[in-house]
Design a protein around this motif. Structure first.
Motif, PDB file in Angstrom:
ATOM      1  N   LEU A  61       6.074   0.145   8.150  1.00 15.74           N
ATOM      2  CA  LEU A  61       6.029   1.429   7.438  1.00 15.74           C
ATOM      3  C   LEU A  61       7.396   1.758   6.857  1.00 15.74           C
ATOM      4  CD1 LEU A  61       3.805   3.558   7.064  1.00 15.74           C
ATOM      5  CD2 LEU A  61       4.591   4.631   9.176  1.00 15.74           C
ATOM      6  N   LYS A 103      -4.594   2.350   4.878  1.00 18.71           N
ATOM      7  CA  LYS A 103      -4.972   3.440   3.971  1.00 18.71           C
ATOM      8  C   LYS A 103      -6.302   4.094   4.337  1.00 18.71           C
ATOM      9  CE  LYS A 103      -3.827   4.668  -0.727  1.00 18.71           C
ATOM     10  NZ  LYS A 103      -3.633   4.261  -2.099  1.00 18.71           N
ATOM     11  N   THR A 147      -1.754  -9.059   9.724  1.00 15.69           N
ATOM     12  CA  THR A 147      -2.064  -8.145   8.625  1.00 15.69           C
ATOM     13  C   THR A 147      -3.348  -7.355   8.915  1.00 15.69           C
ATOM     14  OG1 THR A 147      -3.342  -9.837   7.463  1.00 15.69           O
ATOM     15  CG2 THR A 147      -0.984  -9.661   6.936  1.00 15.69           C
ATOM     16  N   LEU A 194      -2.300   2.621   8.400  1.00 15.80           N
ATOM     17  CA  LEU A 194      -1.485   1.738   7.557  1.00 15.80           C
ATOM     18  C   LEU A 194      -2.331   0.993   6.527  1.00 15.80           C
ATOM     19  CD1 LEU A 194       1.342   0.208   9.752  1.00 15.80           C
ATOM     20  CD2 LEU A 194       1.132   2.427   8.688  1.00 15.80           C
ATOM     21  N   SER A 224       3.063   1.223   3.165  1.00 15.44           N
ATOM     22  CA  SER A 224       2.646   0.339   4.245  1.00 15.44           C
ATOM     23  C   SER A 224       2.742  -1.110   3.777  1.00 15.44           C
ATOM     24  CB  SER A 224       1.210   0.683   4.650  1.00 15.44           C
ATOM     25  OG  SER A 224       0.669  -0.368   5.404  1.00 15.44           O
ATOM     26  N   SER A 244       5.521   7.309   1.593  1.00 17.16           N
ATOM     27  CA  SER A 244       5.280   6.372   2.690  1.00 17.16           C
ATOM     28  C   SER A 244       4.583   5.132   2.134  1.00 17.16           C
ATOM     29  CB  SER A 244       4.450   7.026   3.792  1.00 17.16           C
ATOM     30  OG  SER A 244       3.253   7.550   3.278  1.00 17.16           O
ATOM     31  N   ASN A 251      -0.305  12.596   6.976  1.00 21.92           N
ATOM     32  CA  ASN A 251      -0.025  12.745   5.545  1.00 21.92           C
ATOM     33  C   ASN A 251      -0.041  14.191   5.107  1.00 21.92           C
ATOM     34  OD1 ASN A 251       0.613  11.547   3.178  1.00 21.92           O
ATOM     35  ND2 ASN A 251      -1.120  10.127   3.214  1.00 21.92           N
ATOM     36  N   THR A 271      -3.451   9.120   7.855  1.00 20.83           N
ATOM     37  CA  THR A 271      -3.638   7.919   7.041  1.00 20.83           C
ATOM     38  C   THR A 271      -3.150   6.712   7.846  1.00 20.83           C
ATOM     39  OG1 THR A 271      -3.123   9.235   5.089  1.00 20.83           O
ATOM     40  CG2 THR A 271      -3.168   6.862   4.793  1.00 20.83           C
ATOM     41  N   ILE A 273       0.217   7.693   9.691  1.00 23.69           N
ATOM     42  CA  ILE A 273       1.110   8.832   9.436  1.00 23.69           C
ATOM     43  C   ILE A 273       0.268  10.096   9.266  1.00 23.69           C
ATOM     44  CG2 ILE A 273       3.022   7.583   8.380  1.00 23.69           C
ATOM     45  CD1 ILE A 273       1.850   8.495   5.679  1.00 23.69           C
ATOM     46  N   ILE A 295       0.852  -1.206   0.000  1.00 21.91           N
ATOM     47  CA  ILE A 295       0.000   0.000   0.000  1.00 21.91           C
ATOM     48  C   ILE A 295       0.883   1.250   0.000  1.00 21.91           C
ATOM     49  CG2 ILE A 295      -1.830   1.245   1.214  1.00 21.91           C
ATOM     50  CD1 ILE A 295      -2.464  -1.430   2.667  1.00 21.91           C
ATOM     51  N   VAL A 296       0.743   2.028  -1.050  1.00 19.46           N
ATOM     52  CA  VAL A 296       1.456   3.313  -1.074  1.00 19.46           C
ATOM     53  C   VAL A 296       0.540   4.341  -0.426  1.00 19.46           C
ATOM     54  CG1 VAL A 296       2.506   5.091  -2.503  1.00 19.46           C
ATOM     55  CG2 VAL A 296       2.762   2.690  -3.134  1.00 19.46           C
ATOM     56  N   LEU A 297       0.944   4.817   0.736  1.00 15.84           N
ATOM     57  CA  LEU A 297       0.091   5.778   1.458  1.00 15.84           C
ATOM     58  C   LEU A 297       0.251   7.186   0.904  1.00 15.84           C
ATOM     59  CD1 LEU A 297       0.769   4.586   5.123  1.00 15.84           C
ATOM     60  CD2 LEU A 297      -1.147   3.975   3.656  1.00 15.84           C
ATOM     61  N   SER A 298       1.469   7.521   0.538  1.00 15.60           N
ATOM     62  CA  SER A 298       1.685   8.843  -0.051  1.00 15.60           C
ATOM     63  C   SER A 298       2.940   8.805  -0.907  1.00 15.60           C
ATOM     64  CB  SER A 298       1.837   9.908   1.035  1.00 15.60           C
ATOM     65  OG  SER A 298       3.052   9.685   1.734  1.00 15.60           O
ATOM     66  N   LEU A 322       1.536  -3.469   5.778  1.00 15.06           N
ATOM     67  CA  LEU A 322       0.625  -4.101   6.732  1.00 15.06           C
ATOM     68  C   LEU A 322       0.051  -5.401   6.199  1.00 15.06           C
ATOM     69  CD1 LEU A 322      -1.233  -3.797   9.358  1.00 15.06           C
ATOM     70  CD2 LEU A 322      -2.881  -2.731   7.804  1.00 15.06           C
ATOM     71  N   ARG A 323      -0.319  -5.383   4.912  1.00 10.58           N
ATOM     72  CA  ARG A 323      -1.056  -6.517   4.363  1.00 10.58           C
ATOM     73  C   ARG A 323      -0.188  -7.634   3.787  1.00 10.58           C
ATOM     74  NH1 ARG A 323      -5.668  -4.961   6.764  1.00 10.58           N
ATOM     75  NH2 ARG A 323      -6.903  -3.420   5.650  1.00 10.58           N
ATOM     76  N   VAL A 324       1.126  -7.452   3.795  1.00 11.97           N
ATOM     77  CA  VAL A 324       1.936  -8.507   3.170  1.00 11.97           C
ATOM     78  C   VAL A 324       1.917  -9.745   4.062  1.00 11.97           C
ATOM     79  CG1 VAL A 324       3.429  -6.870   1.975  1.00 11.97           C
ATOM     80  CG2 VAL A 324       4.129  -7.752   4.208  1.00 11.97           C
TER      81      VAL A 324
END
Lengths: 795, 344, 231
Positions: A193, C83, C103, C81, A161, A159, C37, C79, C35, A141-144, A163-165
């Motif tokens: 992160l 999203k 996760t 983690l 994430s 940033s 953002n 934001t 974060i 996940i690309v947060l920004s 998290l989901r991997v």
């Protein structure tokens, strides 16, 4: 059976499509040897690369693409690097199931060739299938920045994430690429992160489009998956510190204008170029203004200016307008250098340059000494002695005048204390025919204190000047001083004291009999001002006292009103939740501070105004009244009598009427009446009423109508007229072309026909031209026309 | 000291006795008129001084003989009273000719004796300049026709003020009333009006423009309709600056007194003029009741700051129409505004 | 040489952690859950077990128990983690609680006052809750808006479904569907009605998180005008 075959066929097609090497094609072309399409995934940027031969013949290459379901191709120019060309289509536009594309090679001889040849009409365009987002894609996940986001360089940070991997992934083995550059070493890993702050690594990311790629690996070190996203970075020009690159901004304007006044025709040609730039915290400014109005017999009209600055210093050179204490130097053009340094609270600023350019005078005629006395010419203001037997009549020129200023001050958010010095001197050798060359030195100090978050501000400024009215003879000798000064002399002063001070003073100013003030104990060359501002309960209140001796002189502020003392007090109140503003002010000043006049004049000014902005279906209203009263109590038949009073009223109404079409109506009436009770009887009355009615019929068309009535009587001379004006403003060519045509007659004592046509054409977003064409005919007086063309280019 | 005076007087008498006065001489005094102001240094009489302002001349006839000139100056203060002796000067004998005060103290017209009234001198010195009336009497010693003139010093204000138009006001192109304070002693006024090409241009700089719209000597009146003085046509929307120059006669070109400089606008009845946009911005800022933009609002209202333009963050400027639309949008959506801060 | 470069890079990274992100010691103790953002104008940040509010910076990471406070005309964009997005509008105070297990990320945001727009990106088995002085909301949908004053909470549900529970008077529970607004008062009453046009406008306005800057050029210098732009 048929159904089964169809399923098998479908699967075969899908396998075939998926197995297509994500696009390696080899097409016959005279210029392109190979085209490669990279990363054809939903929502991710798609990059196309083409290898070329016969590069020298190629002018440019355009990439055309069309999404599934679209009817028209979108054009995008490819970047050429040596024998390759590439372009990236934003991921925003990439969606399954496929896109069609072809390339168009434009040659230097004006012809072109498509790839594949004949596409899209004679040959089919190429296709590339787009893979839909997969479950693995969702794990990174690309947060920004968010995909396809346009972000300023100031705000950019990356940033990611994880998290989901799945647990089988080794987060620390993740690799991050920006435009194929591995930036992993600059990335901060914080659990799930990943953070990358480009501002800590100058130069890694600049302006423009960028592609971010994230690759993740499992704990065995095997590649697991990657995702790609794109974003755009822009620099905020003129907004803060925004880049580690050199940013520039040019604003260039040119004007050529012809003005005809009856038979007299004048051309005005101007060029005005401005430049702003910055690199990190360094700012650069420059201006060049060149005009046909530059004449040797005038002060300079051309302007050139450059500036370099950052947080702690600045340096300006060329035509600059340094600002020191207002009593010393404020708004004067200086052709020279101004620089300053700021170290914490401590500041130093200095300026040096020329404020007057020398303009030679003219000898109009000569005559003998005998004639000078016999014809009483000798005491004419413009008669000079050329030699023992000859006198001449001259037009005096202007001496070149240099100025030096220095200021040092301590400044914080709630205080400022500083001292300033100014020295200015005419160069008496700069011209042959001049009046009296002069010299001036000023010493100043200022103190500002504020309390309660700037709600109480106390400002003080004081300055003391010395002024030599004629330095032609230079400084006096000790003998001269003993001869000229002392008891019984009009100049006073103990000669011994002056001789003692001479060594010090001579470094500052020329010492002779024209040096003033000769009465410093009377504060004749002292100026000071003190003001208190209070900002409480929606009131902006100010009370100020000022004193300016009649001999106070600063060449840095020639037009300061002197020989005056008094106070002013005013208050501006915000009422009704900012819907109403009320202001009132009173000033009382008197002159003749050193008893040099026949009488003391008192200047009283009172003004008040109220503005109402109801923000509802009701007009905005402004009412104002001003009263000037000047009187020196001398009999009205005295030639020195001052006794006049002026009343001025203003009323204005503005109303927005929205009936689907927005109309704005404004009505204003102003009247001013001056009664002069002295024998000169300079009475004056003027009343003006203006009604305007603007209508916005659409975004493209507005109209206006106005009527003006003015009636005046000045010293018995009556002058009244009425003007009717009508016109409109229309936008054409997608608002790029703006036409404004207004015109109308004036009746009464001003019999005039006016027609104005203004055209602005934004040829490009950064390039526009404008035409003004105006014609005014005043009956029995003049025929005027103004025709001008301007061009403006912003880069 | 007494001995010195006796010696001086004796030598003067001896010198006077040695002058061969063959004929009755007349001296005709001419003074600079009008002379509203001058430095006190114009009345310094001492030997070996040069560069004095030429404010009076002495025409002596017949010429060629040796003469001694007596000059006596009386002073009446500005607040009235009677004339009192200020100073008197006696020259050494010199060959009769026409000359002016700037030759006093030169090699051929040297000063033999000068006396002064210490009290009056001190009072004058405290004023810093000649005030009131000076009566100048000249005579040729030993008989002859003398002459007498009076110079009155009005000492006009060093700077004066324009009453109308007011700074920042707007006027129709035919209705700009210019009026200013009287300056006692001015021989004429000159009105100068020029365009301010940009609100960033200083008023001083603007008034120096090469081709003014009005540059007219109006005599001694202190009011004028600028329309009647125009040298070329001005147009709606322009910002103009005006300054009045008072001519004060005097030697070496006299002096010029300058008024303050005021700026004013020629009403442009359409949107988009600097004035209209500034007004629109003012109205917007007044809607922000939490203090946002109060610095700019205060600058506009108190200091006459005007809006030059608005540019986007990429540096491109908004057109006048875009500015009006933006300001109009913001007036209806004030919560969209985050901040308005000074850029350093 | 390469070693030296790596060392320098490492140092830089450490500095950036100190300067831009946050106290690395704390980072070591607790997982980052979100974060910041975007930070617009006046935004402050409070760590756990402290009363001090510090200036918040863009790019800062937030941990379980951290609070965010915004001033007038300000915005903080948080934001998570996963999203999920919180747009903390002006004059608001929120506290973030979140736990990460494998996760999954469970989130509970406490809104003490102000306006928060949310856009949830959660999985089926994750929790996303909001706590206000008067109610508790479990988000089952995707987006909406909270406006909170001490005595009352307004919740506008734009998409999906939200289960709301009053905190007093027995804890009444109701479901709020898309296009509806719930009002929960301190007495424990929950009233649900269709969202009004005014509220829709507020909702739309609360989504604005892009900013745009203009430079106002005046005769006495330049001013920077910053606006929330249309998204």
């Amino acid at each position: 059976m048929i159904e089964r075959n169809r399923v098998v066929l479908s699967k075969l097609i899908i396998i075939f499509v998926l197995l297509l090497p994500v696009g390696i094609y080899a097409q016959v072309s005279n210029y392109i040897s190979n085209v490669e399409v990279l990363n054809s995934k939903e929502g991710e940027p798609l990059t196309v690369k083409a290898d070329l031969f016969q590069v020298a013949a190629v002018n440019r290459i355009l990439f055309y693409y069309k999404l599934f379901g679209e009817t028209e191709f979108t054009e995008q120019e490819m970047s050429l690097f040596g024998a390759a060309a590439s372009t990236t289509v934003s991921g925003e536009k990439i969606a399954p199931p496929f896109i069609e594309y072809f390339l168009r090679v434009e040659l230097k001889d004006g012809t072109y060739e498509a790839y594949p040849i004949g596409a899209p009409n004679e040959a089919a365009a190429l296709q590339v299938s787009i893979q839909p987002v997969s479950e693995k894609d969702r794990q990174i996940i690309v947060l920004s920045p968010t995909p396809h986001e346009s972000v300023s360089l100031n705000d950019l940070f990356i940033s990611i994430s994880l998290l989901r991997v799945p647990p089988s992934i080794d987060n620390s083995a993740t690799k991050v690429f920006v435009d194929d550059n591995d930036v992993t070493q600059m990335v901060l890993f914080a659990d799930d992160l990943l953070l990358f702050y480009p501002e800590n690594f100058p130069g890694t990311i600049g302006e423009g489009n960028h592609v971010l790629r994230v690759e993740i690996y499992d704990i065995e070190g095997n590649f697991y998956h990657s995702i790609t996203t794109d974003f755009n970075v822009f620099a905020e020009k003129g907004v803060g510190i925004y880049a580690h690159t050199f940013n520039t901004f040019f604003d260039l304007k040119g004007e050529s204008r012809n003005e005809r006044f009856n038979d007299e025709e004048t051309w005005y040609n101007n060029f005005d170029g401005k430049f702003r730039g910055n690199y990190r915290d360094w700012n650069f400014n420059a201006r060049l203004f060149i005009t046909s109005e530059e004449k040797q017999y005038l002060q300079p009209q051309n302007r050139y200016f450059g500036e370099v600055s950052n947080d702690w210093m600045f340096l300006k050179f060329g035509d600059n307008f340094p600002r020191y204490q207002e009593l010393l130097l404020d708004g004067k053009r200086l052709r020279g250098v101004t620089g300053g340094v700021k170290i914490d609270f401590f500041n130093v600023q200095a300026s040096y340059g020329q404020i007057n350019r020398s303009v030679e005078g003219r000898l109009l005629s000569t005559f003998s000494a005998t004639q000078a006395f016999e014809d009483s010419l000798i005491l004419y203001p413009n008669v000079i002695k050329i030699d023992e037997t000859t006198y001449g009549n001259v037009n005096y020129g202007t001496y070149g005048r240099n100025l030096f200023a220095l200021s040092t001050f301590a400044e914080g958010s709630n205080y400022k204390f500083g001292i300033s010095y100014l020295h200015s001197k005419d160069n008496d050798e700069s011209i042959e025919y001049g009046g009296k060359p002069e010299e001036n030195a000023v010493f100043g100090t200022e103190l500002k204190l504020s309390f309660d978050r700037q709600r109480i501000v106390f400002e003080n400024e004081a300055a003391f000047s010395i002024y030599n009215r004629d330095i032609r003879t230079g400084s006096l000798t000790e003998e001269d001083i003993r001869n000229l000064f002392g008891d019984g002399s009009l100049l006073g002063t103990n000669p011994d004291d002056l001789i003692r001070l001479k060594d010090y003073l001579e470094g500052i100013i020329t010492i002779n009999q024209y040096l003033g003030p000769i009465n410093p104990e009377e504060f004749s060359s002292l100026a000071y001002e003190s003001a208190l501002r209070l900002n409480y309960f929606n009131n902006n209140f100010k009370v100020a006292y000022l004193y300016r001796g009649n001999d106070y002189t600063s060449f840095g502020n020639n037009y300061l009103r002197k020989d005056i003392q008094g106070f002013n007090i005013n208050d501006r109140v915000r009422l009704l939740d900012n819907k109403a503003f009320f202001s009132v002010g009173y000033e009382r000043l008197t002159d003749n501070l050193q008893n040099t006049k026949q009488a003391t004049t008192t200047f009283n000014t009172f003004n008040t105004s109220v503005s109402i902005y109801p923000r509802a279906d009701f007009p905005n209203i402004t009412l104002g009244y001003t009263r000037y009263d000047n009187n020196n109590d001398l009999p009205s038949d005295s030639i020195y009598a001052v006794n006049n009073g002026t009343n001025s009223f203003l009323a204005s109404l503005s109303y927005d009427l929205n009936t689907g079409i927005v109309h704005n109506a404004r009505l204003s009436v102003s009247t001013s009446s001056r009664e002069d009770e002295t024998f000169t009887n300079s009475d004056a009355k003027i009343t003006t009423g203006v009604l305007t009615f603007n209508s916005n019929w659409s975004d493209e068309f507005t109209s206006l109508f106005s009527a003006v009535y003015s009636s005046s009587e000045i010293a018995g001379f009556k002058y009244s007229y009425t003007t009717i004006t009508a016109g409109g403003n229309i936008k054409l060519l997608e608002n790029k072309l703006n036409l404004r045509l207004t015109g109308g007659p004036s009746f009464g004592d001003l019999e005039r026909i006016a027609v104005d046509l203004i055209v602005d054409y934004n040829i490009l977003t950064n390039f526009s031209i404008g035409l003004q064409s105006r014609y005014y005919k005043i009956k029995d007086l003049s025929n005027n026309s103004i025709v001008g063309l301007t061009a403006r280019w912003i880069m | 000291m007494k001995i010195l005076k006796i010696v001086l007087l004796s030598s003067l008498l001896l010198a006077a006795a040695s002058v061969d006065i063959k004929a009755q001489h007349t001296v005709d005094l001419q003074v600079f008129q009008p002379l509203p102001e001058i430095d006190l240094s114009a009345f310094i009489y001492t030997n070996d001084i040069s560069g004095l302002p030429r404010i009076m001349c002495f025409l002596i006839n017949p010429k060629g003989d040796q003469v001694v000139l007596e000059l006596n100056i009386e002073w009446q203060p500005a607040n009235g009273g009677s004339f009192q002796e200020l100073l008197s000067v006696v020259t050494n004998p010199f060959t009769a000719r026409d000359f002016c005060n700037d030759e006093f103290g030169s090699s051929d017209i040297s000063i033999a004796q000068s006396t002064s009234n210490q009290t009056a001198i001190e009072e004058l010195r405290r004023s810093g300049r000649p005030t009131g009336k000076f009566r100048i009497n000249v005579n040729i010693q030993g008989g002859g026709d003398g002459d007498s003139e009076i110079i009155e010093f009005s000492n006009p204000a060093q700077n004066f003020v324009i009453l109308t138009p007011e700074s920042g006001s707007s006027h129709d192109i035919g209705a700009v009333l210019a009026s200013w304070e009287d300056i006692a002693g001015a021989s004429s006024y000159k009105v100068k009006v020029a365009e301010r090409s940009s609100p960033t241009q200083s008023l001083d700089d603007a008034i120096e423009s090469g081709n003014p719209y009005v540059d007219a000597d109006v005599g001694l009146v202190t009011v004028a309709n600028l329309r009647t003085l125009l040298q070329r046509e001005w147009v709606p929307g322009q910002e103009m600056v005006m300054q009045i120059e008072a001519n004060i006669p005097g030697p070496d070109g006299g002096s010029k007194l300058f008024s303050n400089i005021v700026n004013f606008y020629l009403s442009d009845l359409t949107d988009g003029s600097v004035k209209m946009i500034t007004l629109e911005l003012t109205e917007l800022l007044q809607l922000l009741d939490d203090g946002t933009g109060s610095d700019l609002l205060q600058d506009i209202i108190d200091n006459g700051v005007t809006l030059l333009g608005i540019r986007r963050s990429d540096g491109t400027p908004l057109t006048a129409d875009e500015i009006m639309r933006l300001l109009d949008f913001l007036k209806n959506n004030t919560n969209t505004i985050i901040d308005l801060t000074v850029v350093n | 040489m390469r070693m030296t470069i790596n060392l320098i890079l490492m140092l830089l990274i450490m500095c950036s952690t100190q300067l831009i992100a946050q106290n690395s010691e704390e980072a070591a103790n607790s997982k980052s859950v979100a974060i910041l953002n975007k930070v617009v104008k006046d935004v402050e940040h409070q760590k756990i077990q402290t009363d001090d509010w510090e200036e918040a910076k863009r790019g800062m990471t937030l941990q379980d128990g951290h609070s965010i406070r915004t001033g007038g005309r300000s915005l903080a964009l948080v934001t998570f983690l996963d999203k999920s997005l919180l747009r903390v509008r002006e004059n608001s105070i929120v506290k973030i609680f979140s736990s990460i297990e494998g996760t999954k990320q469970n989130k509970n945001t406490q809104i003490d006052q102000g306006v928060v727009n949310f856009d949830v990106s959660k999985q089926q088995d994750e929790e996303f809750k909001f706590t206000t002085p008067t109610g508790l909301a479990s988000i089952r949908g995707t987006s909406g808006y909270f406006e909170v004053i001490p005595d009352k909470t307004w919740l506008i549900v734009e998409e999906g479904l939200v289960e709301v529970k009053a905190l007093s008077n027995g804890g009444e529970v109701q479901n709020v569907g898309a296009g509806n607004t719930a009002e929960i008062d301190k007495e424990g009453n929950i009233s649900i009605r269709p969202t009004t046009e005014d509220e829709k406008a507020k909702l739309n306005s609360s989504k604005k998180d892009k900013t745009i800057k203009y430079i106002i050029e005046t005769s006495e210098g330049e001013y920077e005008l910053e606006l929330f732009d249309e998204n």
